[in-house]
Design an enzyme around this catalytic site. Structure first.
Site, PDB file in Angstrom:
ATOM      1  N   GLY A 170      34.132  34.879  40.575  1.00 31.17           N
ATOM      2  CA  GLY A 170      34.775  33.880  39.736  1.00 31.17           C
ATOM      3  C   GLY A 170      36.230  34.241  39.490  1.00 31.17           C
ATOM      4  O   GLY A 170      36.582  35.421  39.454  1.00 31.17           O
ATOM      5  N   GLN A 179      44.344  33.995  35.572  1.00 37.96           N
ATOM      6  CA  GLN A 179      44.404  35.329  36.193  1.00 37.96           C
ATOM      7  C   GLN A 179      45.436  35.405  37.316  1.00 37.96           C
ATOM      8  O   GLN A 179      45.837  36.506  37.704  1.00 37.96           O
ATOM      9  CB  GLN A 179      43.029  35.712  36.758  1.00 37.96           C
ATOM     10  CG  GLN A 179      41.977  35.922  35.685  1.00 37.96           C
ATOM     11  CD  GLN A 179      40.629  36.191  36.313  1.00 37.96           C
ATOM     12  OE1 GLN A 179      39.911  35.267  36.638  1.00 37.96           O
ATOM     13  NE2 GLN A 179      40.293  37.452  36.509  1.00 37.96           N
ATOM     14  N   CYS A 197      35.390  42.055  35.954  1.00 38.49           N
ATOM     15  CA  CYS A 197      36.461  41.060  36.003  1.00 38.49           C
ATOM     16  C   CYS A 197      37.510  41.538  37.003  1.00 38.49           C
ATOM     17  O   CYS A 197      37.872  42.721  36.994  1.00 38.49           O
ATOM     18  CB  CYS A 197      37.090  40.917  34.620  1.00 38.49           C
ATOM     19  SG  CYS A 197      38.446  39.737  34.557  1.00 38.49           S
ATOM     20  N   LEU A 198      37.995  40.635  37.837  1.00 33.26           N
ATOM     21  CA  LEU A 198      39.028  41.013  38.809  1.00 33.26           C
ATOM     22  C   LEU A 198      40.300  41.487  38.111  1.00 33.26           C
ATOM     23  O   LEU A 198      41.081  42.233  38.694  1.00 33.26           O
ATOM     24  CB  LEU A 198      39.338  39.833  39.735  1.00 33.26           C
ATOM     25  CG  LEU A 198      38.233  39.506  40.760  1.00 33.26           C
ATOM     26  CD1 LEU A 198      38.513  38.187  41.452  1.00 33.26           C
ATOM     27  CD2 LEU A 198      38.097  40.636  41.776  1.00 33.26           C
ATOM     28  N   HIS A 228      32.476  33.219  31.141  1.00 37.27           N
ATOM     29  CA  HIS A 228      33.495  34.264  31.322  1.00 37.27           C
ATOM     30  C   HIS A 228      34.824  33.632  31.769  1.00 37.27           C
ATOM     31  O   HIS A 228      35.891  33.947  31.216  1.00 37.27           O
ATOM     32  CB  HIS A 228      32.984  35.262  32.369  1.00 37.27           C
ATOM     33  CG  HIS A 228      33.951  36.332  32.772  1.00 37.27           C
ATOM     34  ND1 HIS A 228      33.738  37.670  32.509  1.00 37.27           N
ATOM     35  CD2 HIS A 228      35.138  36.267  33.445  1.00 37.27           C
ATOM     36  CE1 HIS A 228      34.764  38.367  32.988  1.00 37.27           C
ATOM     37  NE2 HIS A 228      35.624  37.549  33.562  1.00 37.27           N
ATOM     38  N   GLU A 229      34.747  32.717  32.747  1.00 37.83           N
ATOM     39  CA  GLU A 229      35.974  32.092  33.275  1.00 37.83           C
ATOM     40  C   GLU A 229      36.574  31.117  32.268  1.00 37.83           C
ATOM     41  O   GLU A 229      37.801  31.016  32.154  1.00 37.83           O
ATOM     42  CB  GLU A 229      35.691  31.402  34.615  1.00 37.83           C
ATOM     43  CG  GLU A 229      35.109  32.293  35.718  1.00 37.83           C
ATOM     44  CD  GLU A 229      35.883  33.563  35.979  1.00 37.83           C
ATOM     45  OE1 GLU A 229      37.090  33.602  35.688  1.00 37.83           O
ATOM     46  OE2 GLU A 229      35.275  34.545  36.445  1.00 37.83           O
ATOM     47  N   HIS A 262      38.784  32.943  29.958  1.00 40.10           N
ATOM     48  CA  HIS A 262      40.125  33.213  30.510  1.00 40.10           C
ATOM     49  C   HIS A 262      41.089  32.073  30.181  1.00 40.10           C
ATOM     50  O   HIS A 262      42.251  32.308  29.859  1.00 40.10           O
ATOM     51  CB  HIS A 262      40.067  33.395  32.023  1.00 40.10           C
ATOM     52  CG  HIS A 262      39.671  34.774  32.483  1.00 40.10           C
ATOM     53  ND1 HIS A 262      40.373  35.903  32.123  1.00 40.10           N
ATOM     54  CD2 HIS A 262      38.666  35.190  33.284  1.00 40.10           C
ATOM     55  CE1 HIS A 262      39.801  36.963  32.694  1.00 40.10           C
ATOM     56  NE2 HIS A 262      38.765  36.558  33.402  1.00 40.10           N
TER      57      HIS A 262
HETATM   58  C1  QAP Z   1      33.200  37.379  36.276  1.00 47.33           C
HETATM   59  O1  QAP Z   1      34.058  38.776  37.938  1.00 47.33           O
HETATM   60  C2  QAP Z   1      31.782  37.844  36.140  1.00 47.33           C
HETATM   61  O2  QAP Z   1      35.902  45.644  38.905  1.00 47.33           O
HETATM   62  C3  QAP Z   1      33.744  37.431  37.694  1.00 47.33           C
HETATM   63  O3  QAP Z   1      36.501  46.500  41.367  1.00 47.33           O
HETATM   64  C4  QAP Z   1      31.399  39.136  36.499  1.00 47.33           C
HETATM   65  O4  QAP Z   1      34.286  38.430  40.120  1.00 47.33           O
HETATM   66  C5  QAP Z   1      30.854  37.019  35.628  1.00 47.33           C
HETATM   67  C6  QAP Z   1      35.266  42.582  40.774  1.00 47.33           C
HETATM   68  C7  QAP Z   1      30.093  39.547  36.354  1.00 47.33           C
HETATM   69  C8  QAP Z   1      29.542  37.418  35.506  1.00 47.33           C
HETATM   70  C9  QAP Z   1      29.156  38.680  35.869  1.00 47.33           C
HETATM   71  C10 QAP Z   1      35.384  43.463  39.728  1.00 47.33           C
HETATM   72  C11 QAP Z   1      35.583  43.012  42.045  1.00 47.33           C
HETATM   73  C12 QAP Z   1      34.845  41.197  40.566  1.00 47.33           C
HETATM   74  C13 QAP Z   1      35.786  44.770  39.942  1.00 47.33           C
HETATM   75  C14 QAP Z   1      34.311  39.208  39.208  1.00 47.33           C
HETATM   76  C15 QAP Z   1      36.107  45.210  41.220  1.00 47.33           C
HETATM   77  C16 QAP Z   1      35.993  44.320  42.279  1.00 47.33           C
HETATM   78  C17 QAP Z   1      34.628  40.637  39.362  1.00 47.33           C
HETATM   79 CO    CO Z   2      37.496  37.725  34.521  1.00 44.08          CO
END
Ligand code: QAP
Ligand code: CO
Length: 165
Positions: A46, A51, A91-92, A133-134, A137
């Site tokens: 996401g 972001q 989270c990215l 979550h998004e 943001h």
């Molecule tokens: C939000 O998060 C989310 O630390 C989206 O090193 C996450 O895409 C919603 C990511 C979990 C629900 C559950 C994070 C990639 C990606 C990192 C992401 C990383 C590489 C996170």
């Molecule tokens: Co995020």
């Protein structure tokens, strides 16, 4: 298409409140394609426009295994919410950190799609967590703000230190 730069917490731009999209135009369509490419390129599920430092209410999500089921949300609004669930979120914009956050289990959302057409979606589980979550943001909120001040500070310091390298 292009890979966009993702802001890293604690960048102050992550706390801006995004404005509603008035009219889905070619600029938004290009942005959506670039956001999807950016998300896929960094193995995310996401990404919110906030972001990538674009402060309009646009989200891309893909929780499918094959990464071929892109969901675009423009001006999303929660119509109904029920129950609670806890999920280990990442989270990215907060690379390398994962923490449990409590969210609604079920949500019903009204939104525009990538062509500006209104639709509704119901979600449970991971999809529901991801949408919430998004949507946070777009309100300038990062998931770490649900954690204790101590944990927030630890994450902040580590990320600032990492960035200097
Ligand atoms: C939000 O998060 C989310 O630390 C989206 O090193 C996450 O895409 C919603 C990511 C979990 C629900 C559950 C994070 C990639 C990606 C990192 C992401 C990383 C590489 C996170
Ligand atoms: Co995020």
């Amino acid at each position: 298409m292009a890979i966009l730069t993702i802001l890293t917490y604690p960048d102050p731009n992550l706390h801006k409140v995004a404005k509603r999209v008035i009219n889905v135009d070619e600029v938004h369509k290009k942005l959506i394609k670039d956001m999807a490419e950016t998300m896929y390129g960094s193995n995310g599920i996401g990404l919110a426009a906030t972001q990538v430092n674009f402060h309009e209410r646009i989200i891309v999500i893909d929780i499918s295994d094959d990464k071929n089921d892109l969901l675009t949300l423009i001006n999303p609004e929660i119509l109904q919410k029920e129950g609670k669930q806890e999920y280990e979120e990442g989270c990215l914009s907060v690379p390398g950190f994962y923490e449990a956050v409590e969210r609604f289990d079920y949500i019903k959302v009204q939104s525009l799609d990538n062509r500006g057409k209104s639709f509704e979606i119901e979600a449970h589980g991971l999809l529901s967590v991801c949408i919430q979550h998004e949507m946070d943001h777009l309100e300038g909120k990062v998931f770490v703000e649900y954690l204790s001040p101590l944990k927030q500070n630890r994450i902040k310091k580590k990320l600032i230190k990492q960035r200097k390298k």
